[in-house]
Write a protein that holds these residues in place. Structure first.
Motif, PDB file in Angstrom:
ATOM      1  N   LYS A 105      24.110  36.150  67.690  1.00  0.00           N
ATOM      2  CA  LYS A 105      24.775  36.559  66.453  1.00  0.00           C
ATOM      3  C   LYS A 105      25.753  37.665  66.821  1.00  0.00           C
ATOM      4  O   LYS A 105      25.376  38.668  67.405  1.00  0.00           O
ATOM      5  CB  LYS A 105      23.758  37.080  65.442  1.00  0.00           C
ATOM      6  CG  LYS A 105      24.363  37.608  64.161  1.00  0.00           C
ATOM      7  CD  LYS A 105      23.291  38.142  63.222  1.00  0.00           C
ATOM      8  CE  LYS A 105      23.888  38.692  61.940  1.00  0.00           C
ATOM      9  NZ  LYS A 105      22.838  39.175  61.024  1.00  0.00           N
ATOM     10  N   GLU A 121      18.594  34.440  61.723  1.00  0.00           N
ATOM     11  CA  GLU A 121      17.992  35.228  62.792  1.00  0.00           C
ATOM     12  C   GLU A 121      18.172  34.543  64.142  1.00  0.00           C
ATOM     13  O   GLU A 121      18.074  33.318  64.240  1.00  0.00           O
ATOM     14  CB  GLU A 121      16.496  35.395  62.521  1.00  0.00           C
ATOM     15  CG  GLU A 121      16.167  36.016  61.181  1.00  0.00           C
ATOM     16  CD  GLU A 121      14.690  35.898  60.828  1.00  0.00           C
ATOM     17  OE1 GLU A 121      13.842  35.845  61.755  1.00  0.00           O
ATOM     18  OE2 GLU A 121      14.376  35.857  59.631  1.00  0.00           O
ATOM     19  N   GLU A 122      18.388  35.351  65.175  1.00  0.00           N
ATOM     20  CA  GLU A 122      18.460  34.827  66.534  1.00  0.00           C
ATOM     21  C   GLU A 122      17.082  34.348  66.963  1.00  0.00           C
ATOM     22  O   GLU A 122      16.055  34.889  66.557  1.00  0.00           O
ATOM     23  CB  GLU A 122      18.931  35.919  67.509  1.00  0.00           C
ATOM     24  CG  GLU A 122      20.394  36.243  67.399  1.00  0.00           C
ATOM     25  CD  GLU A 122      20.827  37.268  68.436  1.00  0.00           C
ATOM     26  OE1 GLU A 122      20.509  37.083  69.633  1.00  0.00           O
ATOM     27  OE2 GLU A 122      21.486  38.252  68.042  1.00  0.00           O
ATOM     28  N   LYS A 180      15.498  27.599  57.561  1.00  0.00           N
ATOM     29  CA  LYS A 180      14.642  27.620  58.744  1.00  0.00           C
ATOM     30  C   LYS A 180      13.943  26.271  58.823  1.00  0.00           C
ATOM     31  O   LYS A 180      13.399  25.771  57.821  1.00  0.00           O
ATOM     32  CB  LYS A 180      13.594  28.726  58.648  1.00  0.00           C
ATOM     33  CG  LYS A 180      14.149  30.096  58.871  1.00  0.00           C
ATOM     34  CD  LYS A 180      13.048  31.148  58.851  1.00  0.00           C
ATOM     35  CE  LYS A 180      13.633  32.516  59.083  1.00  0.00           C
ATOM     36  NZ  LYS A 180      12.601  33.575  59.017  1.00  0.00           N
ATOM     37  N   THR A 232      21.671  36.170  56.701  1.00  0.00           N
ATOM     38  CA  THR A 232      20.243  36.343  57.002  1.00  0.00           C
ATOM     39  C   THR A 232      19.733  35.470  58.141  1.00  0.00           C
ATOM     40  O   THR A 232      18.532  35.407  58.384  1.00  0.00           O
ATOM     41  CB  THR A 232      19.401  36.066  55.742  1.00  0.00           C
ATOM     42  OG1 THR A 232      19.692  34.737  55.285  1.00  0.00           O
ATOM     43  CG2 THR A 232      19.719  37.056  54.636  1.00  0.00           C
ATOM     44  N   TYR A 270      27.757  32.854  64.586  1.00  0.00           N
ATOM     45  CA  TYR A 270      26.457  32.436  65.102  1.00  0.00           C
ATOM     46  C   TYR A 270      26.684  31.370  66.165  1.00  0.00           C
ATOM     47  O   TYR A 270      27.369  30.379  65.901  1.00  0.00           O
ATOM     48  CB  TYR A 270      25.583  31.846  63.990  1.00  0.00           C
ATOM     49  CG  TYR A 270      25.235  32.829  62.901  1.00  0.00           C
ATOM     50  CD1 TYR A 270      24.234  33.793  63.092  1.00  0.00           C
ATOM     51  CD2 TYR A 270      25.874  32.794  61.665  1.00  0.00           C
ATOM     52  CE1 TYR A 270      23.907  34.686  62.085  1.00  0.00           C
ATOM     53  CE2 TYR A 270      25.541  33.677  60.651  1.00  0.00           C
ATOM     54  CZ  TYR A 270      24.562  34.624  60.869  1.00  0.00           C
ATOM     55  OH  TYR A 270      24.228  35.510  59.867  1.00  0.00           O
TER      56      TYR A 270
END
Length: 193
Positions: A95, A142-143, A170, A140, A105
């Motif tokens: 990110k 996430e890596e 997700k 929002t 991303y």
């Protein structure tokens, strides 16, 4: 001072302002186009106050923020799938940002559900999004997490964009039915499939 108070309260009343704005535009369209009002009425409607109110209600992003034509939370999943250019499962490996009001991303494609002509397993794709959800940005992600990414074709000179108006989730949060849909069930709902 009055303008400051209006802007300060925009977030609290965003939905109401949005509804009023669209009602206002519909009324304007009805009076000008549907009723074909005469030139004297048109000149009244083009006075400076009418124009200022139009701009404040309709064009102010600080009040209206992000407006999606399709809501990914209420639109049937098969419809989102059919309308998408691609649907992939990918691992977010990096990110970057925000830089120039954008977040990037970097995603490694883990599975391609739709868009095999454009993406393949192992491809590295960069998605760009505004750095604020007020401007439809996805902030929002996430890596190190696998996500479902679904959306429109890349923009020439820009690449793949992401907005909160797309189905991005997700992968572990998807239901069994949604995973089955991605693996082929949703195809039967798509025109020409």
């Amino acid at each position: 001072m009055t303008l400051f108070l209006v802007v300060k309260r925009c977030n609290k009343y965003r939905a109401t302002i949005s509804k009023i704005s669209f009602a206002y535009l519909e009324l304007y369209h009805f009076l000008l186009v549907d009723l074909q009002v005469g030139s004297s009425k048109r000149s009244e409607m083009s006075n400076p106050l009418f124009v200022i109110v139009s701009i404040i209600l309709v064009a102010s992003p600080s009040c209206l923020g992000c407006l999606c034509t399709v809501n990914p939370y209420t639109t049937p999943r098969e419809e989102l799938y059919c309308d998408a250019y691609y649907a992939i499962k990918g691992m977010v490996v990096e990110k970057k940002g925000p830089t120039n009001h954008m977040i990037e991303y970097t995603v490694v494609v883990d599975n391609v559900f739709k868009g095999h002509k454009f993406m393949a397993l192992g491809d590295v794709i960069t998605f760009k999004t505004p750095s604020s959800s007020t401007h439809c940005g996805v902030t929002t992600i996430e890596e190190g997490v696998k996500y479902l990414f679904m959306g429109p074709p890349p923009i020439p000179g820009f690449g793949y964009g992401l907005t909160i108006c797309q189905w991005i989730e997700k992968f572990t949060k998807l239901s069994v039915e949604e995973k089955d849909g991605l693996r082929g069930e949703y195809n039967r709902f798509c025109p020409g499939a």
